[in-house]
Design a protein around this motif. Structure first.
Motif, mmCIF file in Angstrom:
data_model
loop_
_atom_site.group_PDB
_atom_site.id
_atom_site.type_symbol
_atom_site.label_atom_id
_atom_site.label_comp_id
_atom_site.label_asym_id
_atom_site.label_seq_id
_atom_site.Cartn_x
_atom_site.Cartn_y
_atom_site.Cartn_z
ATOM 1 N N THR A 198 6.217 -4.493 -5.038
ATOM 2 C CA THR A 198 7.463 -4.573 -4.025
ATOM 3 C C THR A 198 8.762 -4.536 -4.776
ATOM 4 N N VAL A 199 8.705 -4.907 -6.027
ATOM 5 C CA VAL A 199 10.252 -4.942 -6.723
ATOM 6 C C VAL A 199 10.461 -3.577 -7.119
ATOM 7 N N LEU A 200 9.270 -2.857 -7.593
ATOM 8 C CA LEU A 200 9.627 -1.540 -7.744
ATOM 9 C C LEU A 200 10.130 -0.765 -6.647
ATOM 10 N N TRP A 201 9.487 -0.903 -5.495
ATOM 11 C CA TRP A 201 9.437 0.050 -4.297
ATOM 12 C C TRP A 201 11.264 -0.514 -3.871
ATOM 13 N N TYR A 202 11.409 -1.913 -4.046
ATOM 14 C CA TYR A 202 12.819 -2.402 -3.540
ATOM 15 C C TYR A 202 13.898 -1.661 -4.756
ATOM 16 N N GLU A 203 13.608 -1.410 -5.771
ATOM 17 C CA GLU A 203 14.743 -0.883 -6.624
ATOM 18 C C GLU A 203 14.713 0.490 -6.606
ATOM 19 N N LEU A 204 13.446 1.204 -5.911
ATOM 20 C CA LEU A 204 13.590 2.698 -5.656
ATOM 21 C C LEU A 204 14.161 3.039 -4.405
ATOM 22 N N THR A 205 14.171 2.101 -3.248
ATOM 23 C CA THR A 205 14.641 2.331 -2.081
ATOM 24 C C THR A 205 16.367 2.021 -2.086
ATOM 25 N N ALA A 206 16.523 1.093 -3.084
ATOM 26 C CA ALA A 206 18.265 0.695 -3.311
ATOM 27 C C ALA A 206 18.861 2.098 -3.838
ATOM 28 N N LEU A 207 18.344 2.871 -4.345
ATOM 29 C CA LEU A 207 18.904 4.105 -4.958
ATOM 30 C C LEU A 207 19.231 5.439 -3.949
ATOM 31 N N ALA A 208 18.761 5.049 -2.583
ATOM 32 C CA ALA A 208 19.071 6.053 -1.655
ATOM 33 C C ALA A 208 20.615 5.729 -1.336
ATOM 34 N N ARG B 11 0.866 -1.065 0.052
ATOM 35 C CA ARG B 11 -0.194 0.090 0.103
ATOM 36 C C ARG B 11 0.719 1.306 0.084
ATOM 37 N N TYR B 12 0.504 2.222 -0.827
ATOM 38 C CA TYR B 12 1.456 3.347 -0.949
ATOM 39 C C TYR B 12 0.741 4.595 -0.151
ATOM 40 N N GLN B 13 1.705 4.881 0.608
ATOM 41 C CA GLN B 13 1.036 5.986 1.926
ATOM 42 C C GLN B 13 1.258 7.346 1.616
ATOM 43 N N ASP B 14 1.278 7.667 0.291
ATOM 44 C CA ASP B 14 1.069 9.265 -0.199
ATOM 45 C C ASP B 14 -0.150 9.713 -0.996
ATOM 46 N N PRO B 15 -0.972 10.068 -0.399
ATOM 47 C CA PRO B 15 -2.428 10.229 -1.041
ATOM 48 C C PRO B 15 -2.356 11.704 -2.174
ATOM 49 N N VAL C 111 21.620 6.984 1.794
ATOM 50 C CA VAL C 111 21.732 6.831 3.316
ATOM 51 C C VAL C 111 20.552 5.832 3.415
ATOM 52 N N PRO C 112 20.424 4.700 4.163
ATOM 53 C CA PRO C 112 19.576 3.723 4.540
ATOM 54 C C PRO C 112 18.368 4.337 5.105
ATOM 55 N N ALA C 113 18.637 5.418 5.969
ATOM 56 C CA ALA C 113 17.676 6.156 6.530
ATOM 57 C C ALA C 113 16.613 6.971 5.862
ATOM 58 N N ALA C 114 17.318 7.243 4.577
ATOM 59 C CA ALA C 114 16.519 8.082 3.779
ATOM 60 C C ALA C 114 15.942 7.155 2.684
ATOM 61 N N ALA C 115 15.935 5.987 2.715
ATOM 62 C CA ALA C 115 15.122 4.799 1.568
ATOM 63 C C ALA C 115 13.911 5.365 1.383
ATOM 64 N N ALA C 116 12.864 5.251 2.306
ATOM 65 C CA ALA C 116 11.620 5.565 1.922
ATOM 66 C C ALA C 116 11.444 6.975 1.235
ATOM 67 N N ALA C 117 12.030 8.021 2.017
ATOM 68 C CA ALA C 117 11.740 9.194 1.392
ATOM 69 C C ALA C 117 12.369 9.438 -0.046
ATOM 70 N N THR C 118 13.402 8.805 -0.324
ATOM 71 C CA THR C 118 14.016 8.703 -1.561
ATOM 72 C C THR C 118 12.955 8.110 -2.724
ATOM 73 N N ALA C 119 12.605 6.711 -2.299
ATOM 74 C CA ALA C 119 11.544 6.319 -3.286
ATOM 75 C C ALA C 119 10.197 6.916 -3.276
#
Length: 123
Positions: free
Chosen positions: A41-51, A21-25, A53-61
């Motif tokens: 989940t595959v797309l989300w994983y690829e986007l978070t892997a581009l961060a 579920r995507y939490q950005d309305p 800093v690991p702590a910024a993975a969700a914000a980056t995605a």
């Protein structure tokens, strides 16, 4: 050809770990002002892997997905696709996501339905 999974199937796919579920309305202008409700989940994983800093993975995605969605085009407007239903599939130009140039699909579940962001199915 019906390329929409049933609306209730998405929650089953969330339970199976295929979708998140995507939490950005926030509405996306290029997607007919619709928000993105689910992300594969595959797309989300690829986007978070581009961060960086690991702590910024969700914000980056989130930022990357918003930028990708801003460039999406209605697939019915592509040459040779004029008979496709309007507003049910939006596509992007290939971009580097991970190690490969990939296209992202934003698929609507039905008229005025929820949008799911994903990579196209592999052929």
């Amino acid at each position: 050809m019906n390329h929409h999974p049933p609306a209730d199937d998405r929650e089953r796919l969330v339970a199976a770990g295929v979708l998140l579920r995507y939490q950005d309305p926030r509405p996306h202008p290029a997607l007919g002002l619709s928000p993105i409700a689910y992300v594969s989940t595959v797309l989300w994983y690829e986007l978070t892997a581009l961060a960086i800093v690991p702590a910024a993975a969700a914000a980056t995605a989130h930022a990357l997905l918003r930028a990708i969605a801003a460039d999406a085009l209605d697939a019915a407007l592509a040459p040779g696709n004029e008979t496709a239903p309007r507003d049910d599939l939006y596509v992007t130009h290939p971009a580097y996501i991970g190690r490969h140039r990939r296209v992202v699909w934003f698929q609507r579940s039905g008229p005025r339905g929820l949008i799911t962001a994903m990579f196209p199915p592999e052929r």
